[in-house]
Design a protein around this motif. Sequence first.
Motif, PDB file in Angstrom:
ATOM      1  N   TRP A  29       0.839  -1.198   0.000  1.00 45.07           N
ATOM      2  CA  TRP A  29       0.000   0.000   0.000  1.00 45.07           C
ATOM      3  C   TRP A  29       0.876   1.252   0.000  1.00 45.07           C
ATOM      4  O   TRP A  29       0.626   2.185  -0.751  1.00 45.07           O
ATOM      5  CB  TRP A  29      -0.896   0.033   1.221  1.00 45.07           C
ATOM      6  N   GLU A  30       1.919   1.249   0.843  1.00 43.50           N
ATOM      7  CA  GLU A  30       2.771   2.431   0.962  1.00 43.50           C
ATOM      8  C   GLU A  30       3.619   2.657  -0.281  1.00 43.50           C
ATOM      9  O   GLU A  30       3.951   3.794  -0.612  1.00 43.50           O
ATOM     10  CB  GLU A  30       3.659   2.326   2.205  1.00 43.50           C
ATOM     11  N   GLN A  31       3.988   1.592  -0.967  1.00 44.01           N
ATOM     12  CA  GLN A  31       4.809   1.722  -2.174  1.00 44.01           C
ATOM     13  C   GLN A  31       3.970   1.919  -3.426  1.00 44.01           C
ATOM     14  O   GLN A  31       4.503   2.058  -4.517  1.00 44.01           O
ATOM     15  CB  GLN A  31       5.716   0.499  -2.321  1.00 44.01           C
ATOM     16  N   GLY A  32       2.654   1.903  -3.276  1.00 43.90           N
ATOM     17  CA  GLY A  32       1.766   2.133  -4.415  1.00 43.90           C
ATOM     18  C   GLY A  32       1.554   0.919  -5.300  1.00 43.90           C
ATOM     19  O   GLY A  32       0.994   1.047  -6.385  1.00 43.90           O
ATOM     20  N   GLU A  33       1.994  -0.256  -4.847  1.00 44.68           N
ATOM     21  CA  GLU A  33       1.807  -1.465  -5.641  1.00 44.68           C
ATOM     22  C   GLU A  33       0.356  -1.931  -5.622  1.00 44.68           C
ATOM     23  O   GLU A  33      -0.089  -2.617  -6.530  1.00 44.68           O
ATOM     24  CB  GLU A  33       2.722  -2.584  -5.125  1.00 44.68           C
ATOM     25  N   SER A  34      -0.345  -1.586  -4.563  1.00 43.99           N
ATOM     26  CA  SER A  34      -1.776  -1.871  -4.464  1.00 43.99           C
ATOM     27  C   SER A  34      -2.389  -0.801  -3.573  1.00 43.99           C
ATOM     28  O   SER A  34      -1.680   0.011  -2.975  1.00 43.99           O
ATOM     29  CB  SER A  34      -2.026  -3.277  -3.903  1.00 43.99           C
ATOM     30  N   ARG A  35      -3.715  -0.808  -3.500  1.00 45.24           N
ATOM     31  CA  ARG A  35      -4.410   0.195  -2.698  1.00 45.24           C
ATOM     32  C   ARG A  35      -5.372  -0.503  -1.742  1.00 45.24           C
ATOM     33  O   ARG A  35      -6.020  -1.475  -2.122  1.00 45.24           O
ATOM     34  CB  ARG A  35      -5.201   1.126  -3.607  1.00 45.24           C
ATOM     35  N   PRO A  36      -5.472   0.042  -0.533  1.00 45.82           N
ATOM     36  CA  PRO A  36      -6.464  -0.528   0.386  1.00 45.82           C
ATOM     37  C   PRO A  36      -7.867  -0.158  -0.091  1.00 45.82           C
ATOM     38  O   PRO A  36      -8.055   0.849  -0.782  1.00 45.82           O
ATOM     39  CB  PRO A  36      -6.141   0.152   1.719  1.00 45.82           C
ATOM     40  N   ALA A  37      -8.815  -0.969   0.268  1.00 46.04           N
ATOM     41  CA  ALA A  37     -10.204  -0.650  -0.058  1.00 46.04           C
ATOM     42  C   ALA A  37     -10.557   0.680   0.602  1.00 46.04           C
ATOM     43  O   ALA A  37     -10.061   0.983   1.690  1.00 46.04           O
ATOM     44  CB  ALA A  37     -11.119  -1.761   0.447  1.00 46.04           C
ATOM     45  N   PRO A  38     -11.398   1.483  -0.049  1.00 42.29           N
ATOM     46  CA  PRO A  38     -11.754   2.791   0.522  1.00 42.29           C
ATOM     47  C   PRO A  38     -12.300   2.706   1.947  1.00 42.29           C
ATOM     48  O   PRO A  38     -12.022   3.576   2.769  1.00 42.29           O
ATOM     49  CB  PRO A  38     -12.816   3.320  -0.441  1.00 42.29           C
ATOM     50  N   TYR A  39     -13.042   1.650   2.262  1.00 41.06           N
ATOM     51  CA  TYR A  39     -13.589   1.552   3.620  1.00 41.06           C
ATOM     52  C   TYR A  39     -12.481   1.366   4.649  1.00 41.06           C
ATOM     53  O   TYR A  39     -12.585   1.815   5.794  1.00 41.06           O
ATOM     54  CB  TYR A  39     -14.638   0.434   3.726  1.00 41.06           C
ATOM     55  N   ILE A  40     -11.371   0.716   4.273  1.00 40.22           N
ATOM     56  CA  ILE A  40     -10.249   0.539   5.193  1.00 40.22           C
ATOM     57  C   ILE A  40      -9.613   1.885   5.496  1.00 40.22           C
ATOM     58  O   ILE A  40      -9.346   2.218   6.650  1.00 40.22           O
ATOM     59  CB  ILE A  40      -9.212  -0.457   4.628  1.00 40.22           C
ATOM     60  N   MET A  41      -9.396   2.671   4.458  1.00 41.45           N
ATOM     61  CA  MET A  41      -8.825   4.011   4.652  1.00 41.45           C
ATOM     62  C   MET A  41      -9.753   4.856   5.515  1.00 41.45           C
ATOM     63  O   MET A  41      -9.310   5.574   6.412  1.00 41.45           O
ATOM     64  CB  MET A  41      -8.579   4.696   3.309  1.00 41.45           C
ATOM     65  N   SER A  42     -11.030   4.760   5.256  1.00 43.02           N
ATOM     66  CA  SER A  42     -12.006   5.535   6.015  1.00 43.02           C
ATOM     67  C   SER A  42     -11.986   5.133   7.490  1.00 43.02           C
ATOM     68  O   SER A  42     -11.985   5.985   8.384  1.00 43.02           O
ATOM     69  CB  SER A  42     -13.393   5.332   5.420  1.00 43.02           C
ATOM     70  N   MET A  43     -11.963   3.833   7.745  1.00 45.79           N
ATOM     71  CA  MET A  43     -11.950   3.356   9.131  1.00 45.79           C
ATOM     72  C   MET A  43     -10.677   3.786   9.851  1.00 45.79           C
ATOM     73  O   MET A  43     -10.731   4.243  10.992  1.00 45.79           O
ATOM     74  CB  MET A  43     -12.111   1.837   9.168  1.00 45.79           C
ATOM     75  N   LEU A  44      -9.532   3.637   9.196  1.00 48.88           N
ATOM     76  CA  LEU A  44      -8.274   4.026   9.824  1.00 48.88           C
ATOM     77  C   LEU A  44      -8.216   5.531  10.079  1.00 48.88           C
ATOM     78  O   LEU A  44      -7.757   5.973  11.128  1.00 48.88           O
ATOM     79  CB  LEU A  44      -7.075   3.584   8.978  1.00 48.88           C
ATOM     80  N   SER A  45      -8.704   6.325   9.139  1.00 49.82           N
ATOM     81  CA  SER A  45      -8.652   7.771   9.342  1.00 49.82           C
ATOM     82  C   SER A  45      -9.623   8.232  10.423  1.00 49.82           C
ATOM     83  O   SER A  45      -9.431   9.274  11.025  1.00 49.82           O
ATOM     84  CB  SER A  45      -8.869   8.529   8.038  1.00 49.82           C
ATOM     85  N   MET A  46     -10.651   7.432  10.723  1.00 45.25           N
ATOM     86  CA  MET A  46     -11.528   7.762  11.850  1.00 45.25           C
ATOM     87  C   MET A  46     -10.852   7.436  13.177  1.00 45.25           C
ATOM     88  O   MET A  46     -11.090   8.088  14.180  1.00 45.25           O
ATOM     89  CB  MET A  46     -12.856   7.012  11.754  1.00 45.25           C
ATOM     90  N   LEU A  47      -9.997   6.417  13.175  1.00 48.76           N
ATOM     91  CA  LEU A  47      -9.322   5.998  14.397  1.00 48.76           C
ATOM     92  C   LEU A  47      -8.087   6.827  14.716  1.00 48.76           C
ATOM     93  O   LEU A  47      -7.740   7.016  15.874  1.00 48.76           O
ATOM     94  CB  LEU A  47      -8.879   4.529  14.281  1.00 48.76           C
ATOM     95  N   LEU A  48      -7.414   7.289  13.677  1.00 52.23           N
ATOM     96  CA  LEU A  48      -6.119   7.936  13.860  1.00 52.23           C
ATOM     97  C   LEU A  48      -6.198   9.434  13.595  1.00 52.23           C
ATOM     98  O   LEU A  48      -7.016   9.887  12.806  1.00 52.23           O
ATOM     99  CB  LEU A  48      -5.099   7.305  12.903  1.00 52.23           C
ATOM    100  N   PRO A  49      -5.318  10.189  14.247  1.00 47.38           N
ATOM    101  CA  PRO A  49      -5.297  11.624  13.996  1.00 47.38           C
ATOM    102  C   PRO A  49      -4.841  11.934  12.578  1.00 47.38           C
ATOM    103  O   PRO A  49      -3.896  11.331  12.077  1.00 47.38           O
ATOM    104  CB  PRO A  49      -4.301  12.159  15.018  1.00 47.38           C
ATOM    105  N   THR A  50      -5.541  12.829  11.923  1.00 45.61           N
ATOM    106  CA  THR A  50      -5.153  13.305  10.597  1.00 45.61           C
ATOM    107  C   THR A  50      -5.063  14.819  10.666  1.00 45.61           C
ATOM    108  O   THR A  50      -5.662  15.434  11.548  1.00 45.61           O
ATOM    109  CB  THR A  50      -6.169  12.882   9.518  1.00 45.61           C
ATOM    110  N   PRO A  51      -4.334  15.459   9.755  1.00 46.72           N
ATOM    111  CA  PRO A  51      -4.176  16.914   9.823  1.00 46.72           C
ATOM    112  C   PRO A  51      -5.502  17.677   9.908  1.00 46.72           C
ATOM    113  O   PRO A  51      -5.553  18.749  10.490  1.00 46.72           O
ATOM    114  CB  PRO A  51      -3.428  17.242   8.530  1.00 46.72           C
ATOM    115  N   GLU A  52      -6.571  17.116   9.399  1.00 44.00           N
ATOM    116  CA  GLU A  52      -7.865  17.789   9.467  1.00 44.00           C
ATOM    117  C   GLU A  52      -8.426  17.757  10.884  1.00 44.00           C
ATOM    118  O   GLU A  52      -9.322  18.521  11.217  1.00 44.00           O
ATOM    119  CB  GLU A  52      -8.880  17.128   8.526  1.00 44.00           C
ATOM    120  N   ASN A  53      -7.927  16.841  11.731  1.00 42.69           N
ATOM    121  CA  ASN A  53      -8.480  16.629  13.072  1.00 42.69           C
ATOM    122  C   ASN A  53      -7.736  17.354  14.184  1.00 42.69           C
ATOM    123  O   ASN A  53      -8.141  17.259  15.325  1.00 42.69           O
ATOM    124  CB  ASN A  53      -8.472  15.137  13.428  1.00 42.69           C
ATOM    125  N   TYR A  54      -6.626  18.009  13.896  1.00 41.08           N
ATOM    126  CA  TYR A  54      -5.877  18.638  14.973  1.00 41.08           C
ATOM    127  C   TYR A  54      -5.306  19.976  14.531  1.00 41.08           C
ATOM    128  O   TYR A  54      -5.175  20.253  13.346  1.00 41.08           O
ATOM    129  CB  TYR A  54      -4.760  17.727  15.492  1.00 41.08           C
TER     130      TYR A  54
END
Length: 130
Positions: A29-54
């Motif tokens: 995912w980090e090297q761009g060889e594949s992409r996580p499903a959009p719901y995975i990104m959404s779930m992780l960004s709800m759990l973790l701090p992102t620049p929009e949240n702080y």
Amino acid sequence: MKELRENTGLTQKAFAKMYGIPVSTLRKWEQGESRPAPYIMSMLSMLLPTPENYSEIIQAQNGDRYYYNKSSNSITDSLGNTIRIKTSLEGVKRENLPLYVKDMFDSYYDIREKFEKDCEYDKNEDIIWS
């Protein structure tokens, strides 16, 4: 994904372990060889701090990062644990702030561990506390 993980301050291995993601999958995912499903990104960004949240990153000397959200008056650690505070951080010396925040989260982890031990003890014992 890499930016999201780097905001936590965790290594690939630690991040993958924490969220049950195979390290090889995270690397792809980090090297761009594949992409996580959009719901995975959404779930992780709800759990973790992102620049929009702080509004401010508070970094301790040991590298731990904490994220201050001025609008909700809360501080989140890199694992997504959030503590609401009553006091304003305006005027607090920025050199001291990481120490205060680390101490607050250390206390939080201690009391959470005690709570979890109490619950496990309760499951195994026939005791009613008064």
